[in-house]
Motif scaffolding. Structure first.
Motif, PDB file in Angstrom:
ATOM      1  N   ALA A 283       0.785  -1.112  -0.191  1.00 12.43           N
ATOM      2  CA  ALA A 283      -0.330  -0.221   0.177  1.00 12.43           C
ATOM      3  C   ALA A 283       1.076   1.039   0.034  1.00 12.43           C
ATOM      4  CB  ALA A 283      -0.848  -0.067   1.030  1.00 12.43           C
ATOM      5  N   TRP A 284       2.289   1.115   0.252  1.00 11.11           N
ATOM      6  CA  TRP A 284       3.303   2.638   0.654  1.00 11.11           C
ATOM      7  C   TRP A 284       3.248   3.045  -0.671  1.00 11.11           C
ATOM      8  CZ3 TRP A 284       3.825   5.210   4.327  1.00 11.11           C
ATOM      9  CH2 TRP A 284       3.885   4.430   5.454  1.00 11.11           C
ATOM     10  N   VAL A 285       2.631   1.439  -1.835  1.00  8.29           N
ATOM     11  CA  VAL A 285       2.913   2.738  -3.765  1.00  8.29           C
ATOM     12  C   VAL A 285       2.291   3.809  -3.626  1.00  8.29           C
ATOM     13  CG1 VAL A 285       3.239   2.164  -5.879  1.00  8.29           C
ATOM     14  CG2 VAL A 285       3.758   0.346  -4.212  1.00  8.29           C
ATOM     15  N   THR A 286       0.731   3.942  -3.119  1.00 11.80           N
ATOM     16  CA  THR A 286       0.076   5.159  -3.082  1.00 11.80           C
ATOM     17  C   THR A 286       0.587   5.712  -2.600  1.00 11.80           C
ATOM     18  OG1 THR A 286      -1.483   3.271  -2.915  1.00 11.80           O
ATOM     19  CG2 THR A 286      -2.321   5.236  -2.659  1.00 11.80           C
ATOM     20  N   VAL A 287       0.643   6.134  -1.387  1.00  7.64           N
ATOM     21  CA  VAL A 287       1.741   6.700  -0.583  1.00  7.64           C
ATOM     22  C   VAL A 287       2.700   7.468  -1.474  1.00  7.64           C
ATOM     23  CG1 VAL A 287       2.874   7.923   1.967  1.00  7.64           C
ATOM     24  CG2 VAL A 287       0.952   6.265   1.519  1.00  7.64           C
ATOM     25  N   LEU A 288       3.854   6.872  -1.815  1.00  6.61           N
ATOM     26  CA  LEU A 288       5.205   7.348  -2.916  1.00  6.61           C
ATOM     27  C   LEU A 288       4.085   8.307  -4.068  1.00  6.61           C
ATOM     28  CD1 LEU A 288       7.272   4.123  -2.558  1.00  6.61           C
ATOM     29  CD2 LEU A 288       7.467   6.200  -2.002  1.00  6.61           C
ATOM     30  N   GLN A 289       3.009   7.367  -4.145  1.00  2.93           N
ATOM     31  CA  GLN A 289       2.806   8.323  -5.777  1.00  2.93           C
ATOM     32  C   GLN A 289       2.471   9.491  -5.168  1.00  2.93           C
ATOM     33  OE1 GLN A 289      -0.282   5.890  -7.337  1.00  2.93           O
ATOM     34  NE2 GLN A 289       0.770   4.633  -8.507  1.00  2.93           N
ATOM     35  N   GLY A 290       1.322   9.390  -4.732  1.00  2.67           N
ATOM     36  CA  GLY A 290       0.761  10.704  -3.842  1.00  2.67           C
ATOM     37  C   GLY A 290       2.082  12.001  -3.062  1.00  2.67           C
ATOM     38  N   LEU A 291       3.123  11.659  -2.855  1.00  2.68           N
ATOM     39  CA  LEU A 291       4.115  12.486  -2.403  1.00  2.68           C
ATOM     40  C   LEU A 291       4.673  13.445  -3.427  1.00  2.68           C
ATOM     41  CD1 LEU A 291       6.043  10.637   0.092  1.00  2.68           C
ATOM     42  CD2 LEU A 291       5.239  12.297   0.117  1.00  2.68           C
ATOM     43  N   ILE A 292       4.842  11.609  -5.024  1.00  5.08           N
ATOM     44  CA  ILE A 292       5.467  12.783  -5.870  1.00  5.08           C
ATOM     45  C   ILE A 292       4.215  13.755  -6.628  1.00  5.08           C
ATOM     46  CG2 ILE A 292       5.928  11.947  -8.684  1.00  5.08           C
ATOM     47  CD1 ILE A 292       7.205   9.483  -7.567  1.00  5.08           C
ATOM     48  N   PHE A 293       3.448  12.978  -6.550  1.00  7.48           N
ATOM     49  CA  PHE A 293       2.493  14.195  -7.091  1.00  7.48           C
ATOM     50  C   PHE A 293       2.067  15.244  -6.490  1.00  7.48           C
ATOM     51  CE2 PHE A 293      -2.460  15.799  -7.389  1.00  7.48           C
ATOM     52  CZ  PHE A 293      -1.981  16.498  -8.647  1.00  7.48           C
ATOM     53  N   THR A 294       2.429  15.262  -4.871  1.00  5.70           N
ATOM     54  CA  THR A 294       2.554  16.691  -4.460  1.00  5.70           C
ATOM     55  C   THR A 294       3.754  17.757  -4.752  1.00  5.70           C
ATOM     56  OG1 THR A 294       1.312  15.268  -3.003  1.00  5.70           O
ATOM     57  CG2 THR A 294       2.684  17.377  -1.918  1.00  5.70           C
ATOM     58  N   VAL A 295       4.693  16.949  -4.655  1.00  4.44           N
ATOM     59  CA  VAL A 295       6.508  17.358  -5.251  1.00  4.44           C
ATOM     60  C   VAL A 295       6.156  18.523  -6.804  1.00  4.44           C
ATOM     61  CG1 VAL A 295       8.894  17.487  -5.493  1.00  4.44           C
ATOM     62  CG2 VAL A 295       7.365  16.430  -3.382  1.00  4.44           C
ATOM     63  N   SER A 296       4.951  17.238  -7.554  1.00  3.15           N
ATOM     64  CA  SER A 296       4.984  17.743  -8.945  1.00  3.15           C
ATOM     65  C   SER A 296       4.276  19.302  -9.218  1.00  3.15           C
ATOM     66  CB  SER A 296       4.646  16.612  -9.895  1.00  3.15           C
ATOM     67  OG  SER A 296       3.626  16.301  -9.423  1.00  3.15           O
ATOM     68  N   VAL A 297       3.433  19.220  -8.405  1.00  4.07           N
ATOM     69  CA  VAL A 297       2.408  20.455  -8.429  1.00  4.07           C
ATOM     70  C   VAL A 297       3.412  21.494  -7.701  1.00  4.07           C
ATOM     71  CG1 VAL A 297       0.377  21.358  -7.131  1.00  4.07           C
ATOM     72  CG2 VAL A 297       0.747  18.559  -8.110  1.00  4.07           C
TER      73      VAL A 297
END
Length: 319
Positions: free
Chosen positions: A286-300
């Motif tokens: 499930a940590w993959v979703t957390v990593l996706q969220g972090l990457i998305f937040t940084v990119s935004v």
């Protein structure tokens, strides 16, 4: 007001886009000899899916939270046609695409009556209805989905049981879809779409029938999303509830924004990053979703234009 009115301001298709397409084609042609072909096919299917959404969102200015309805419904129709009706893979894929186009026409005709977040919510509501149908309909297999879908023989004689043969088929389908999208956005129709996106009231004032343009781009986007979903069903020999779940709609929005909304090659980059994370970080659960969220937040926060959007700004060339 005819389309000729916008011709003086039409931007000529960027010549470097041709070079980039050829370079990508060359790289992807040799890629399966170094990287697992099934992984690459997954990337290609999602790249086409993200490009379809980008056509609607990046160039039409319409945010859909329900594109999984078209992706998933085409997946089910294609899988059922290949397994139960015994259709060849190209006919199964075309049937799935046609079903997505028809569904897009129905949903689009109702959704475009609203704007902004209300439009997005209407598309999400319809997508949830499609999900419920996929869960309850007798031919979809319920929670098990449609499994063991035969890959069959393309055109009746090209055996697709080989991953390598199927890969080049998927590559051809994906590139055909991407080139079609490229042609659409650089056509007079695409220029009108951008005008509607930037200033809808002005587009109406000069005589364009905005509703028709919105419906047309919605159906085009739904059809291409369906093409991606139908192809994916043949590749993985499976159509499941995951394909039509609302999280799939969220993932493709993430791919589009991460790669670069309103860019030609952004969806490809976004799809490659997200699919690679899901594949290579699968052991994290499930940590993959957390990593996706972090990457998305940084990119935004840091790269608001997305990966390709930032590259385009640095190179000072539209990508």
């Amino acid at each position: 007001m005819t389309h000729s009115t916008v011709s003086p301001v039409l931007a000529n298709p960027q010549r470097h886009h041709t070079a980039i397409f050829l370079l990508l084609l060359a790289l992807l042609a040799v890629a399966p000899f170094a990287i697992y072909p099934v992984f690459l096919m997954n990337v290609l299917c999602f790249a086409l899916f993200a490009a379809a959404l980008n056509l609607l969102l990046g160039y039409g200015g319409l945010l859909s939270f329900g594109h999984a309805a078209f992706f998933g419904s085409a997946s089910y129709i294609s899988a059922h046609a290949a397994k139960v009706w015994g259709l060849t893979p190209e006919l199964a894929i075309l049937l799935g695409t046609a079903a997505a186009a028809f569904l897009g026409l129905i949903i689009g005709a109702l959704a475009i009556r609203r704007q902004g977040i209300y439009f997005a919510m209407v598309t999400l509501a319809f997508a949830q209805m499609v999900y419920f149908i996929a869960l309850q309909a007798p031919f979809t297999g319920g929670e098990d989905g449609i499994q063991a879908v035969p890959r069959g023989h393309l055109l009746g004689f090209i055996d697709l049981s080989s991953d390598l043969t199927l890969y080049f088929t998927v590559l051809a389908i994906t590139f055909a879809g991407l080139l079609l999208i490229h042609r659409i956005i650089h056509s007079p129709f695409g220029q009108v779409l951008k005008a509607i996106r930037d200033n809808e009231a002005r587009a109406i004032s000069v005589g364009y029938r905005v509703t028709r343009y919105k419906l047309a781009v919605f159906v085009m986007s739904a059809s291409l999303a369906g093409l991606a979903g139908a192809t994916k069903a043949i590749v993985f020999q499976l159509a499941s509830l995951t394909d039509v779940h609302w999280t799939m709609s969220g993932e493709v929005v993430l791919m589009t924004l991460l790669g670069g909304m309103g860019t030609v090659f952004g969806p490809l980059a976004g799809a490659a990053v997200i699919v690679a994370m899901q594949n290579y970080f699968a052991s994290f659960g499930a940590w993959v979703t957390v990593l996706q969220g972090l990457i998305f937040t940084v990119s935004v926060l840091v790269f608001r234009e997305g990966i390709v959007g930032v590259l385009a700004r640095w190179l000072k060339k539209p990508l």
